[in-house]
Motif scaffolding. Structure first.
Motif, PDB file in Angstrom:
ATOM      1  N   GLU A 119       0.835  -1.192   0.000  1.00 43.87           N
ATOM      2  CA  GLU A 119       0.000   0.000   0.000  1.00 43.87           C
ATOM      3  C   GLU A 119       0.877   1.252   0.000  1.00 43.87           C
ATOM      4  O   GLU A 119       0.531   2.270  -0.605  1.00 43.87           O
ATOM      5  N   GLY A 120       2.042   1.148   0.657  1.00 44.27           N
ATOM      6  CA  GLY A 120       2.971   2.266   0.677  1.00 44.27           C
ATOM      7  C   GLY A 120       3.432   2.647  -0.723  1.00 44.27           C
ATOM      8  O   GLY A 120       3.502   3.828  -1.064  1.00 44.27           O
ATOM      9  N   ILE A 121       3.734   1.647  -1.558  1.00 42.12           N
ATOM     10  CA  ILE A 121       4.145   1.913  -2.942  1.00 42.12           C
ATOM     11  C   ILE A 121       3.006   2.547  -3.727  1.00 42.12           C
ATOM     12  O   ILE A 121       3.206   3.496  -4.491  1.00 42.12           O
ATOM     13  N   GLU A 122       1.788   2.039  -3.524  1.00 43.54           N
ATOM     14  CA  GLU A 122       0.615   2.598  -4.214  1.00 43.54           C
ATOM     15  C   GLU A 122       0.413   4.066  -3.842  1.00 43.54           C
ATOM     16  O   GLU A 122       0.194   4.918  -4.708  1.00 43.54           O
ATOM     17  N   LYS A 123       0.502   4.363  -2.548  1.00 42.67           N
ATOM     18  CA  LYS A 123       0.319   5.745  -2.091  1.00 42.67           C
ATOM     19  C   LYS A 123       1.471   6.630  -2.584  1.00 42.67           C
ATOM     20  O   LYS A 123       1.267   7.800  -2.921  1.00 42.67           O
ATOM     21  N   PHE A 124       2.658   6.076  -2.630  1.00 45.80           N
ATOM     22  CA  PHE A 124       3.823   6.820  -3.119  1.00 45.80           C
ATOM     23  C   PHE A 124       3.602   7.292  -4.555  1.00 45.80           C
ATOM     24  O   PHE A 124       3.873   8.441  -4.895  1.00 45.80           O
ATOM     25  N   LEU A 125       3.086   6.395  -5.392  1.00 42.05           N
ATOM     26  CA  LEU A 125       2.825   6.737  -6.794  1.00 42.05           C
ATOM     27  C   LEU A 125       1.694   7.742  -6.937  1.00 42.05           C
ATOM     28  O   LEU A 125       1.668   8.538  -7.869  1.00 42.05           O
ATOM     29  N   GLN A 126       0.767   7.711  -5.986  1.00 36.45           N
ATOM     30  CA  GLN A 126      -0.390   8.617  -6.043  1.00 36.45           C
ATOM     31  C   GLN A 126      -0.051  10.038  -5.615  1.00 36.45           C
ATOM     32  O   GLN A 126      -0.490  11.003  -6.234  1.00 36.45           O
ATOM     33  N   ILE A 127       0.741  10.181  -4.550  1.00 37.72           N
ATOM     34  CA  ILE A 127       0.929  11.510  -3.951  1.00 37.72           C
ATOM     35  C   ILE A 127       2.319  12.096  -4.129  1.00 37.72           C
ATOM     36  O   ILE A 127       2.534  13.269  -3.848  1.00 37.72           O
ATOM     37  N   SER A 128       3.296  11.295  -4.563  1.00 40.23           N
ATOM     38  CA  SER A 128       4.675  11.772  -4.725  1.00 40.23           C
ATOM     39  C   SER A 128       5.170  12.495  -3.468  1.00 40.23           C
ATOM     40  O   SER A 128       5.434  13.704  -3.481  1.00 40.23           O
ATOM     41  N   PRO A 129       5.323  11.775  -2.349  1.00 38.31           N
ATOM     42  CA  PRO A 129       5.750  12.432  -1.113  1.00 38.31           C
ATOM     43  C   PRO A 129       7.184  12.945  -1.202  1.00 38.31           C
ATOM     44  O   PRO A 129       7.981  12.474  -2.026  1.00 38.31           O
ATOM     45  N   ASP A 130       7.505  13.900  -0.346  1.00 40.40           N
ATOM     46  CA  ASP A 130       8.859  14.430  -0.281  1.00 40.40           C
ATOM     47  C   ASP A 130       9.737  13.593   0.639  1.00 40.40           C
ATOM     48  O   ASP A 130      10.962  13.628   0.524  1.00 40.40           O
ATOM     49  N   ILE A 131       9.097  12.858   1.555  1.00 42.77           N
ATOM     50  CA  ILE A 131       9.842  12.009   2.486  1.00 42.77           C
ATOM     51  C   ILE A 131       8.962  10.841   2.920  1.00 42.77           C
ATOM     52  O   ILE A 131       7.742  10.983   3.017  1.00 42.77           O
ATOM     53  N   VAL A 132       9.585   9.689   3.163  1.00 45.96           N
ATOM     54  CA  VAL A 132       8.859   8.486   3.588  1.00 45.96           C
ATOM     55  C   VAL A 132       9.373   8.051   4.954  1.00 45.96           C
ATOM     56  O   VAL A 132      10.586   7.992   5.185  1.00 45.96           O
ATOM     57  N   ILE A 133       8.438   7.762   5.864  1.00 45.44           N
ATOM     58  CA  ILE A 133       8.755   7.198   7.172  1.00 45.44           C
ATOM     59  C   ILE A 133       8.118   5.817   7.216  1.00 45.44           C
ATOM     60  O   ILE A 133       6.941   5.670   6.868  1.00 45.44           O
ATOM     61  N   THR A 134       8.858   4.803   7.621  1.00 49.07           N
ATOM     62  CA  THR A 134       8.286   3.457   7.586  1.00 49.07           C
ATOM     63  C   THR A 134       8.784   2.558   8.712  1.00 49.07           C
ATOM     64  O   THR A 134       9.920   2.688   9.178  1.00 49.07           O
ATOM     65  N   ASP A 135       7.902   1.664   9.135  1.00 46.84           N
ATOM     66  CA  ASP A 135       8.271   0.580  10.034  1.00 46.84           C
ATOM     67  C   ASP A 135       8.987  -0.485   9.198  1.00 46.84           C
ATOM     68  O   ASP A 135       8.894  -0.483   7.964  1.00 46.84           O
ATOM     69  N   ASP A 192      12.413   6.455  -7.360  1.00 48.27           N
ATOM     70  CA  ASP A 192      13.031   7.759  -7.079  1.00 48.27           C
ATOM     71  C   ASP A 192      14.230   7.516  -6.162  1.00 48.27           C
ATOM     72  O   ASP A 192      14.089   7.380  -4.954  1.00 48.27           O
ATOM     73  N   LYS A 193      15.402   7.452  -6.758  1.00 49.24           N
ATOM     74  CA  LYS A 193      16.601   7.095  -5.993  1.00 49.24           C
ATOM     75  C   LYS A 193      16.976   8.138  -4.940  1.00 49.24           C
ATOM     76  O   LYS A 193      17.741   7.857  -4.012  1.00 49.24           O
ATOM     77  N   LYS A 194      16.424   9.348  -5.054  1.00 51.78           N
ATOM     78  CA  LYS A 194      16.762  10.413  -4.112  1.00 51.78           C
ATOM     79  C   LYS A 194      15.747  10.575  -2.981  1.00 51.78           C
ATOM     80  O   LYS A 194      15.931  11.419  -2.111  1.00 51.78           O
ATOM     81  N   ILE A 195      14.694   9.763  -2.984  1.00 56.40           N
ATOM     82  CA  ILE A 195      13.666   9.931  -1.957  1.00 56.40           C
ATOM     83  C   ILE A 195      14.240   9.640  -0.560  1.00 56.40           C
ATOM     84  O   ILE A 195      14.803   8.562  -0.325  1.00 56.40           O
ATOM     85  N   PRO A 196      14.116  10.562   0.389  1.00 61.50           N
ATOM     86  CA  PRO A 196      14.609  10.313   1.744  1.00 61.50           C
ATOM     87  C   PRO A 196      13.678   9.328   2.468  1.00 61.50           C
ATOM     88  O   PRO A 196      12.460   9.502   2.448  1.00 61.50           O
TER      89      PRO A 196
END
Length: 228
Positions: free
Chosen positions: A43-59, A78-82
């Motif tokens: 779901e994280g990948i799906e949301k990433f493609l939908q909203i293009s976040p500037d940063i990702v926090i994950t368990d 996106d190889k530069k995504i923090p």
């Protein structure tokens, strides 16, 4: 100044424990432009493609796909995504694996939400110029080269991506007809072909987004600073 930058940032938080996810969102979510939740790596990948976040926090430990496996897939997009990892694990193997994936920070549970906010504030200036806010609710991610309308992904052709990349990196964001033909097609093309290309792009986006400057070329329209 940092607070102003944070208000421009989109955060994606991927956590399978709903209480933890909502607690962190409640604690720091209002500091950002948006704070989106996902319950597992897929779901994280799906949301990433939908909203293009500037940063990702994950368990790390999650059903369907772990945080580290998700991080690997996101780095392909996106190889530069923090990416920040939150985990109960303290084993060196997990830490080394996170470093190999390209994770920029590793917080051990239980963590202090203020520490996470302080860290994002610390790196916020590096994230500010990634997303360009355009008029009509559009935004363009210069790193992943993706266009969004009110955070919804808009699929572009290879040449359309070239157009947005070129015009956003040109002085005054104005491209003349000759430059468009040369840099997009790299060959002699007719004026009719260029006009058809722009017409189709406007149908896909908005007439007000791409402005025709008669006798000059085309200009991109930005979101007004005082607009909400």
């Amino acid at each position: 100044m940092k607070n102003k930058i944070l208000k421009k940032l989109r955060v994606l938080f991927v956590e399978d424990e709903e209480n933890i996810a909502r607690l962190l969102k409640s604690a720091i979510g209002d500091s950002f432009y948006s704070f989106t939740l996902a319950s597992n790596g897929k779901e994280g990948i799906e949301k990433f493609l939908q909203i293009s976040p500037d940063i990702v926090i994950t368990d790390i430990n999650m059903p369907k796909m772990s945080g580290l496996d998700m991080a690997r897939e996101l780095k392909k997009i996106d190889k530069k995504i923090p990416i920040i990892i939150l985990s109960a694990f303290s084993e060196k193997e997990k830490l080394f694996e996170a470093i190999d994936v390209g994770v920029i920070k590793y917080f051990l549970k239980p963590y202090d939400p203020d520490e996470i906010l302080d860290y994002i504030s610390l790196i916020s200036s590096e994230l500010e110029d990634k997303l360009v806010e355009l008029s009509e609710g559009f935004s363009f991610n210069k790193t992943s080269k993706s266009l969004y309308k009110n955070s919804k992904f808009i699929a572009l052709s290879k040449n359309e991506v070239k157009f947005f990349t070129l015009i956003l990196n040109t002085k005054d964001n104005i491209l003349d007809d000759t430059a468009i033909k040369k840099d997009i097609w790299n060959e002699e093309v007719s004026d009719d072909r260029l006009r058809t290309f722009i017409k189709r792009l406007r149908v896909k986006t908005s007439k007000k987004l791409i402005i025709n400057l008669k006798g000059v070329g085309y200009k991109i329209s930005y979101r007004e600073k005082n607009s909400v």
